[in-house]
Design an enzyme around this catalytic site. Sequence first.
Site, short mmCIF file in Angstrom:
data_model
loop_
_atom_site.label_atom_id
_atom_site.label_comp_id
_atom_site.label_asym_id
_atom_site.label_seq_id
_atom_site.Cartn_x
_atom_site.Cartn_y
_atom_site.Cartn_z
CG PHE A 4 11.26 1.01 -5.08
CD1 PHE A 4 12.34 -0.51 -3.71
CD2 PHE A 4 10.71 1.89 -4.49
CE1 PHE A 4 11.95 0.14 -3.19
CE2 PHE A 4 10.42 1.90 -3.08
CZ PHE A 4 11.61 1.09 -2.40
CE LYS A 35 6.14 4.31 -14.52
NZ LYS A 35 6.79 4.23 -13.27
CD GLU A 86 10.56 6.45 -11.24
OE1 GLU A 86 9.70 5.76 -11.77
OE2 GLU A 86 10.08 7.04 -10.69
CB SER A 98 3.24 7.06 -2.28
OG SER A 98 3.81 7.62 -3.82
CB CYS A 126 2.55 -0.95 1.25
SG CYS A 126 1.62 -2.49 0.67
CD GLU A 139 4.33 4.68 3.01
OE1 GLU A 139 4.82 4.99 2.43
OE2 GLU A 139 4.40 3.30 3.07
P1 NAD Z 1 6.01 6.28 -5.73
O1 NAD Z 1 4.59 6.43 -5.85
O2 NAD Z 1 7.11 7.06 -5.43
O3 NAD Z 1 6.04 5.71 -7.26
C1 NAD Z 1 5.40 4.40 -7.79
C2 NAD Z 1 4.88 4.85 -8.98
O4 NAD Z 1 4.27 6.09 -9.78
C3 NAD Z 1 5.90 4.55 -10.47
O5 NAD Z 1 5.47 3.79 -11.17
C4 NAD Z 1 6.47 5.94 -10.52
O6 NAD Z 1 7.49 5.85 -11.81
C5 NAD Z 1 5.28 6.51 -10.70
N1 NAD Z 1 4.85 7.98 -10.03
C6 NAD Z 1 5.81 8.76 -9.00
N2 NAD Z 1 5.27 10.18 -9.00
C7 NAD Z 1 4.55 10.16 -9.54
C8 NAD Z 1 4.05 11.23 -10.63
N3 NAD Z 1 3.86 12.54 -9.97
N4 NAD Z 1 3.05 10.92 -11.15
C9 NAD Z 1 2.92 10.07 -11.57
N5 NAD Z 1 3.21 8.73 -11.27
C10 NAD Z 1 3.94 8.70 -10.75
O7 NAD Z 1 6.07 4.64 -5.06
P2 NAD Z 1 7.65 4.25 -5.17
O8 NAD Z 1 8.08 4.81 -4.09
O9 NAD Z 1 7.81 3.77 -5.56
O10 NAD Z 1 7.06 3.04 -3.81
C11 NAD Z 1 6.41 3.21 -2.48
C12 NAD Z 1 5.37 3.24 -1.98
O11 NAD Z 1 4.45 2.50 -2.56
C13 NAD Z 1 5.04 3.38 -0.29
O12 NAD Z 1 4.67 4.27 -0.25
C14 NAD Z 1 4.82 2.10 -0.07
O13 NAD Z 1 3.89 1.96 0.89
C15 NAD Z 1 3.48 2.41 -1.33
N6 NAD Z 1 3.66 0.64 -1.44
C16 NAD Z 1 1.70 0.41 -1.21
C17 NAD Z 1 1.35 -0.55 -1.55
C18 NAD Z 1 -0.13 -0.77 -1.37
O14 NAD Z 1 -0.52 -2.07 -1.50
N7 NAD Z 1 -0.89 -0.51 -0.75
C19 NAD Z 1 2.65 -1.71 -1.81
C20 NAD Z 1 3.71 -1.53 -2.10
C21 NAD Z 1 4.21 -0.42 -2.14
#
Ligand code: NAD
Length: 498
Positions: free
Chosen positions: A159, A183, A186, A236, A291, A389
Amino acid sequence: MSSSISVKIPSQVISCQNFVNGKFVNGSGEKIQVVSPYNGKPIGEFFSTTSAEVNLAASAAASAQKLWADVPMKERTKVMFNFRNILLRDLEEIAHLKSAESGKNLDEGRAGLMKGVEVLEFAIALQNLDLGGRVEVSRGVSCEYRREAVGVVANITPFNFPAMVPMWTIPIALTLGNAYIWKPSEKTPLTSLKIASALKEAGLPDGLFQVLQGTKETVEAIIDNPNVKAIGFVGSTKIAKAIYDRGTQLGKRVLALGGAKNHIVLLPDANPDMAGVGISDSFTGCAGQRCMAASVLLVVGERKDTEKHIEKIIARASSLKLGMDMGAIITKAQVKFLHEAITSAEKAGAKILLDGRGAVAPAGMEEGNWIGPTILDDIQPGSEAAKVELFGPIISIIRCPDITHAMEIENSVEYGNACSVFTSNGALAEKVIKMASTGMVGVNVGVPVPREPFSFGGINASKFGHGDITGIHSLDFWSNIKKVTVKWEKQNDNNWMS
Ligand code: NAD
């Protein structure tokens, strides 16, 4: 007194459709609402993509990709050049939209898109880079390598950067001849409509760029689809690991970027003005929801030698106006989690130098998700505030007698995205660079994001898979290398190779 906001929030609910074969269409799965973190009001909705719909989109992408791979790169690049101009033309509109859905302030909304445009400019330059090579290895025999598309590739994004993170990969993957399935999160699907429209207007043939809205089920159907050959993921750590495991068990290449817990080492000889701004902006930028945000400040040396630096950080962070200088938090649940994290650190003995829990929402945004910058002092290594985090505008200060002690703490955390040092001593900076257990390091830079053509990426629990997702080191992920050995005539002076 409450402040105002700089972002225009959509006044109507926007239908966030899928983009399949060049057309916007509804999915037929569960209906999901999108709420603005600014005011807690619905600004979008969509119907999730079912696995049958994923399969149809992926096979259409596979057909389109076969034709696209035969288009010379210089012609593919013309589409990317148009894409760039359209994004710049629509910059303000997109910046408002992505900020409204993710909680960023307007400057952050603009900056994220501009970083995406920088990747686009790198992709446009690929046509002029060495993308292959040929050597005569023996008399009459040549060996050659060619960079070819992988086929249909997919990317699943978080997000917190609705345009920048997808734009790390879209221009590179498409320019290299792939079809691309995206994708979006959401929580932030609105921006994807603008990116899809821009690619259509730029002249990208239908089917090469498919946007599929959804959650876990949609993601799993994308990974499992046999047409999808490579999967990028950013989110994450828990989900990154699950995506990596699922994709690699199917024999696919996967690069999954995870969460982070980034450290800044503050040395007494640092320039207080640079440190004050750099450290404050690092943990408060995007309200700490990035991140690369600083999360732990390792203050080295005697308190009396570093108090002036801490005062500057507090002064800068406490001057930020919510809604203008610092945006909102993605959900109410996350605000609650941040409040609880501050309270539990306080109970464990932390001193609160700046407390964001009583922050006043900007005028008219009282139903939004707000917390102010928070600085916790005397945090113990190994505690929640030191290791977990938090993903909010909170920095935990840990006092350290020397650099070795500070770097032991940095090394003990499971993540490995970024570490920075503020100092005026080159040798001490070099020591931190060498000892940091991270993929990215900064010197007097609070958010050490590499700029193009340098690749972005961490190590340890911040990345699963080999290589990088963007920049120069991503080319091998988004393409295959074909090795060709050629002989046209029989040679008289035979040797073992002829
Ligand atoms: P998230 O992991 O909740 O979601 C990321 C994506 O995964 C979304 O598209 C979501 O719909 C999908 N998703 C969620 N649960 C899922 C599941 N059980 N199975 C399959 N897909 C699933 O992350 P978020 O809350 O949207 O973003 C924040 C996180 O992203 C933080 O931990 C941040 O550090 C990390 N992040 C990392 C980087 C990097 O470059 N390392 C960059 C940006 C954000």
